[in-house]
Write a protein that holds these residues in place. Structure first.
Motif, PDB file in Angstrom:
ATOM      1  N   ASP A  45      31.519  47.502  31.519  1.00  0.00           N
ATOM      2  CA  ASP A  45      32.042  45.862  31.247  1.00  0.00           C
ATOM      3  C   ASP A  45      33.161  45.446  31.896  1.00  0.00           C
ATOM      4  O   ASP A  45      33.334  44.391  32.442  1.00  0.00           O
ATOM      5  N   GLN A  46      34.348  46.268  31.802  1.00  0.00           N
ATOM      6  CA  GLN A  46      35.410  45.909  32.346  1.00  0.00           C
ATOM      7  C   GLN A  46      35.504  46.015  34.145  1.00  0.00           C
ATOM      8  O   GLN A  46      35.969  45.104  34.746  1.00  0.00           O
ATOM      9  N   ARG A  47      34.782  46.815  34.504  1.00  0.00           N
ATOM     10  CA  ARG A  47      34.616  46.889  35.933  1.00  0.00           C
ATOM     11  C   ARG A  47      33.859  45.749  36.276  1.00  0.00           C
ATOM     12  O   ARG A  47      33.805  45.108  37.469  1.00  0.00           O
ATOM     13  N   LYS A  48      32.689  45.255  35.639  1.00  0.00           N
ATOM     14  CA  LYS A  48      31.766  44.084  35.936  1.00  0.00           C
ATOM     15  C   LYS A  48      32.698  42.809  35.878  1.00  0.00           C
ATOM     16  O   LYS A  48      32.590  41.842  36.645  1.00  0.00           O
ATOM     17  N   THR A  49      33.663  42.798  34.832  1.00  0.00           N
ATOM     18  CA  THR A  49      34.775  41.784  34.869  1.00  0.00           C
ATOM     19  C   THR A  49      35.703  41.545  36.049  1.00  0.00           C
ATOM     20  O   THR A  49      35.726  40.476  36.714  1.00  0.00           O
ATOM     21  N   LEU A  50      36.054  42.699  36.572  1.00  0.00           N
ATOM     22  CA  LEU A  50      36.856  42.818  37.755  1.00  0.00           C
ATOM     23  C   LEU A  50      36.080  42.178  38.975  1.00  0.00           C
ATOM     24  O   LEU A  50      36.538  41.400  39.971  1.00  0.00           O
ATOM     25  N   ALA A  51      34.768  42.863  39.121  1.00  0.00           N
ATOM     26  CA  ALA A  51      33.997  42.356  40.147  1.00  0.00           C
ATOM     27  C   ALA A  51      33.615  41.114  40.071  1.00  0.00           C
ATOM     28  O   ALA A  51      33.585  40.445  41.423  1.00  0.00           O
ATOM     29  N   ASN A  52      33.346  40.270  39.218  1.00  0.00           N
ATOM     30  CA  ASN A  52      33.074  38.977  39.043  1.00  0.00           C
ATOM     31  C   ASN A  52      34.122  38.051  39.462  1.00  0.00           C
ATOM     32  O   ASN A  52      33.919  36.874  39.581  1.00  0.00           O
ATOM     33  N   SER A  53      35.380  38.427  39.286  1.00  0.00           N
ATOM     34  CA  SER A  53      36.636  37.754  39.869  1.00  0.00           C
ATOM     35  C   SER A  53      37.160  37.864  41.054  1.00  0.00           C
ATOM     36  O   SER A  53      38.018  37.114  41.779  1.00  0.00           O
ATOM     37  N   LEU A  54      36.347  38.525  42.026  1.00  0.00           N
ATOM     38  CA  LEU A  54      36.804  38.806  43.307  1.00  0.00           C
ATOM     39  C   LEU A  54      36.399  37.711  44.168  1.00  0.00           C
ATOM     40  O   LEU A  54      35.135  37.114  43.946  1.00  0.00           O
ATOM     41  N   LEU A  55      37.176  37.322  45.103  1.00  0.00           N
ATOM     42  CA  LEU A  55      36.920  36.483  46.184  1.00  0.00           C
ATOM     43  C   LEU A  55      36.575  37.198  47.547  1.00  0.00           C
ATOM     44  O   LEU A  55      37.379  38.301  47.506  1.00  0.00           O
ATOM     45  N   ASN A  56      36.129  36.722  48.709  1.00  0.00           N
ATOM     46  CA  ASN A  56      35.967  37.402  50.048  1.00  0.00           C
ATOM     47  C   ASN A  56      37.457  37.657  50.454  1.00  0.00           C
ATOM     48  O   ASN A  56      37.594  38.524  51.253  1.00  0.00           O
TER      49      ASN A  56
END
Length: 881
Positions: free
Chosen positions: A385-396
């Motif tokens: 879940d924490q890795r998903k939270t990080l991935a969802n926060s990323l911009l190109n």
């Protein structure tokens, strides 16, 4: 210094050619000197002063220009002399006199309006044509005119500073090619660079703060500045200790011998206001004064506030052969520091997949699998879940560009502005014992103190691999109570600084003008300088919980988009003394310059020995004095060819001395001296009416023998890389810039004028002749600027309305720190201004900066970028009587 074999051969050939030309003309030398003198004043038919008029001795290259009081002096040979005086908007005027040896003659030139240049007589009555600066005044400390100067010099006229409503030198650099903002993480003081290299600052040729790594110097105001002269490349002893990029010489306002009073009020966005008074006039027959005072305040975009109070006073006493000037300055300012700007989110590249092929995959954010000797995971372990939270926060753009936090700011309320107090007093005595000799002595005392609390470090770790470990805490996302904060900022540090600098400086310039009635003549110049500085620096530090030294940590920033801050004072967080030192600097120099004129050629050559000794003592650690000696020779050689009056071609080679910041290395070794080198080829073109001046300069400038760390060195016995037998530092790094600079000034008509400049350069960093940085950090490869003005006449009284338009372009710049391969984007900013003369005494003006509200970064900083201001309105009301 490192130059190619081809460049070495070219330099040898150039020197041989010039020496041959000089020797070729040697037989025609005469013993008859330029021992006579013409003193003059330029006025118009209404008995008003005409300043900046061009004075030329007919049939020679002797020339000068009148000052802002319309006065001039020029040494000439005895015999029949014809003086030609010209100025924009006036007819040229000639006068012929016959002078005896050692005779001095005073002339008055009453210039008549040139109506042929105007579309209507009424325009001439209402609109003054802008003056293109065609003389450098004091940049080279000689009588040489700008068209005959074999060195890259740019002069910014005062009317441009006024049109643009500039308050600081940072705003004025738009008028000069080769000058831009430095990229660093301090944002204290001006931090300007010339050709990608360090710059020195001077007021009328005397020290103006900066150099030696002193990051607590002031933001230099333009309130008392009449014009700006930029001498690029090594100054070869003319200004004492030099920087590789060049000298930014600020020419201050001088007393006038007629009464003039100006009151000004300015207001604008973010609570900005400014009031200013400028008073000048005669006190007695030979005594005049000038008093300039201003108060300015602004809450600031993104809380970057500024306050300034300044007062300047000058007295000038003149006689036929002497001029004595006493000037003083007192400035209090408080400028908030943004050391972080918008940070780059720290992501190790090439581990996240291709965002353009469907977005980042959270599965690619793998935890580090390695174990330490106790069987514990080396890196921080994140749940799915924490890795998903990080991935969802990323911009190109994350990891490659600053993260845009909008109008928010990472300037903490625990930090304080850089509160500086500066006082200067200067004595200048100019004596002309004869027509051929000029002796100038200047003494300056400067006292500056500064204190501030600066926040450094606000790093948003997202997914970071360092030394082979992924998310090696605290270089990892912030997790507290199993909650991950993807936008958190870690590893904060606050530095509480108290710094003081006292200095005394002396300059002696001795100039002898020699020559004969034939075409061969010149100037001998001797310069002597001495300066003594005492610097005291104290710094306290405190941190967040990521540093074990923090006894009462400041809070983490949980979201850089909407920061939370600690309460109270920074002293509530138990800062500890980290740095305390004393530094003493003694510098001296002796330089000789020779200027030779023959027909269409001008040669300028010189050499100087510059001595600099720095003493440093770490008081906090009770360390010994560490001495460094950066003494050595500097030299220059330039040749100018002027085939016609309008065109000149020049080449210049200069090698100078630069000075290390003594705190950059305390290993006790006397390092190789840092040197600077500049090679310039240029041409200048002006119109016959002196209303157009353009220059193109091809250059290579470098600073050499710079210190950098040896990666093989490790003095930690517990480290596997322990290797103290190898050198800790190397000293063969070079910062080098090659390119071309273009400057154009054109007063096309009484109604239309413009200033334009462009720089195309290739700034690199080299270590042992190997390029390690294809683009020097924070330095753009291309930038171009334009400022234009068009005037129209309004109403029955034909009052003048001025329309101004400006544009700034700056190309992409690189960002350094933490192994980033990041940048800030190129940008284009448009500015405009509207001015209106209500009457002879009243003037109104509206300036709009960033007209189209472009989002851009004014600096590429250490692991971030500093956002530029949004659209900004400023209104000015000026009353002159």
């Amino acid at each position: 210094m490192k130059i190619t074999l081809k460049e070495v051969n070219w330099l040898k050939n150039l020197k041989i050619i010039v020496v041959f030309l000089i020797l070729l003309q040697a037989p025609i030398l005469s013993a008859q000197n330029y021992s006579s003198q013409i003193l003059g004043i330029t006025k118009n038919q209404s008995d008003k002063i005409v300043g900046n008029a061009t004075i030329q001795i007919k049939g020679t290259q002797l020339g000068t220009s009148s000052n802002d009081q319309g006065r001039f002096s020029i040494a000439v040979p005895s015999g029949k002399i014809t003086v030609i005086v010209s100025s924009i908007g006036y007819k040229s005027l000639e006068k012929t006199v016959i002078l005896k040896t050692d005779e001095t003659v005073s002339l008055t030139f009453e210039l008549k309006k040139n109506l042929e240049d105007l579309d209507e007589v009424i325009i001439n009555a209402q609109v003054a044509k802008e003056k293109v600066a065609i003389s450098s005044g004091s940049a080279t400390k000689s009588n040489i005119s700008l068209m005959n100067t074999p060195a890259p010099i740019v002069v910014v006229a005062g009317y441009l500073l006024d049109q643009q409503a500039n308050s600081t030198i940072q705003e004025s650099i738009r008028n000069v090619s080769g000058v831009t903002q430095a990229g660093n993480n301090y944002n204290i003081g001006d931090n300007l660079i010339i050709r990608g290299l360090d710059a020195n600052y001077a007021y009328d040729g005397m020290y103006g703060g900066g150099s030696l790594g002193n990051t607590f110097n002031p933001v230099r105001s333009q309130t008392n500045i009449e014009k700006i002269e930029v001498l690029k490349g090594p100054s070869t002893g003319l200004y004492g200790m030099g920087a590789a990029g060049g000298i930014i010489n600020l020419i201050e306002k001088k007393p006038l011998d007629f009464e003039q009073y100006t009151l000004e009020s300015r207001f604008g966005n973010w609570g900005h206001y400014r009031i200013m008074a400028d008073l000048t006039g005669p006190l007695a027959k030979n005594l005049s004064y000038r008093l300039v005072s201003a108060s300015e305040s602004e809450e600031g975009y993104r809380d970057i506030s500024s306050q300034r109070f300044e007062t300047y006073g000058t007295l000038r006493y003149t006689t036929k052969k002497q001029e004595l000037t006493v000037s003083s300055a007192y400035i209090e300012d408080a400028v908030q520091i943004d050391a972080t700007g918008n940070p780059v989110r720290l992501i190790t590249p090439n581990v996240l997949g291709d965002p353009n092929a469907g977005g980042y995959s959270w599965e690619n954010l793998q935890n580090d699998p390695t174990l330490d000797k106790n069987g514990n995971f080396t890196g921080l372990q994140l749940s799915d879940d924490q890795r998903k939270t990080l991935a969802n926060s990323l911009l190109n753009s994350d990891g490659t560009e600053p993260f845009d936090i909008g109008d928010a700011t990472l300037v903490s309320p625990l930090s304080t502005p850089n509160e500086g107090v500066e006082s200067r007093i200067k004595l200048r005595h100019e004596w002309k014992p004869s027509a051929a000799w000029t002796i100038t002595n200047q003494f300056l005392y400067r006292n500056y103190k500064s204190n501030y609390v600066r926040q450094t470090g606000a790093l948003n770790y997202v997914y970071w691999a360092t030394s082979g470990v992924i998310n090696d805490d605290p270089r990892a996302p912030l997790v507290e109570n199993d909650v991950l904060y993807p936008y958190a900022a870690r590893r904060q540090e606050y530095r509480i600084v108290d710094a003081k600098e006292k200095m005394f400086q002396y300059f002696g310039d001795f100039k002898n003008t020699w020559g004969a009635e034939n075409k061969f003549h010149g100037e001998h110049m001797l310069s002597i300088n001495f300066e003594n500085r005492d610097i005291n620096f104290t710094q306290y530090n405190t941190w967040d919980a990521d540093d074990s030294r923090a006894t009462n940590p400041v809070p983490y920033i949980y979201d850089i988009r909407n920061p939370n801050w600690g309460s109270g004072s920074i002293w509530d967080y138990n800062p500890i003394l980290g740095t305390q030192y004393e530094k003493k600097v003694k510098a001296w120099g002796t330089g000789l310059q020779e200027v030779l004129y023959y027909d269409k050629f001008t040669a300028r050559m010189g050499g100087a020995f510059l001595g600099t000794i720095q003493n440093y003592q770490d008081i906090y650690a009770l360390g010994p004095y560490v001495d460094f000696d950066d003494s050595g020779f500097a030299y220059n050689f330039g040749l100018n060819y002027r085939p016609i009056d309008q065109l000149s071609l020049f080449a210049n080679y200069a090698a100078g001395r630069t000075v290390y910041a003594v705190t950059s290395s305390l290993d006790g070794d006397d390092r190789p001296d840092s040197e600077s080198l500049s090679i310039d080829f240029g041409l200048r073109y002006k119109s016959l009416k002196n209303d157009f001046l353009a220059s193109v300069v091809f250059f290579q400038t470098a600073t050499t023998n710079l210190q950098y760390s040896n990666d093989d060195y490790d003095d930690d016995p517990g480290s596997s890389a322990y290797n103290i037998s190898v050198p800790e530092y190397f000293y063969d790094q070079e910062n080098r810039t090659r390119g071309v600079e273009i400057d154009i000034n054109y007063a096309a008509t009484n109604l239309l004028s413009f200033n334009a400049n462009a720089t195309f350069q290739d700034p690199k960093t080299l270590e042992a002749s190997t390029v390690t940085n294809e683009q020097s950090t924070g330095v753009p490869k291309t930038y171009a600027r334009l400022w234009s003005q068009y005037k129209i006449l309004i109403g029955k009284n034909r009052n003048v309305m001025s329309l101004n338009f400006g544009v700034n372009y700056e190309s992409e710049r690189s960002i350094t720190g933490y192994g980033l391969n990041a940048h800030v984007d190129e940008y284009v900013i448009y500015d405009t201004a509207l001015g209106y003369n209500l009457s002879k005494n009243w003037n109104l003006k509206l300036n709009v900066a960033n007209l189209f509200n472009t989002r851009y970064y004014i600096k590429a900083m250490y692991a971030g970028g500093l956002p530029g201001e949004t659209r900004n309105f400023q209104g000015t009301v000026k009353y002159t009587f």
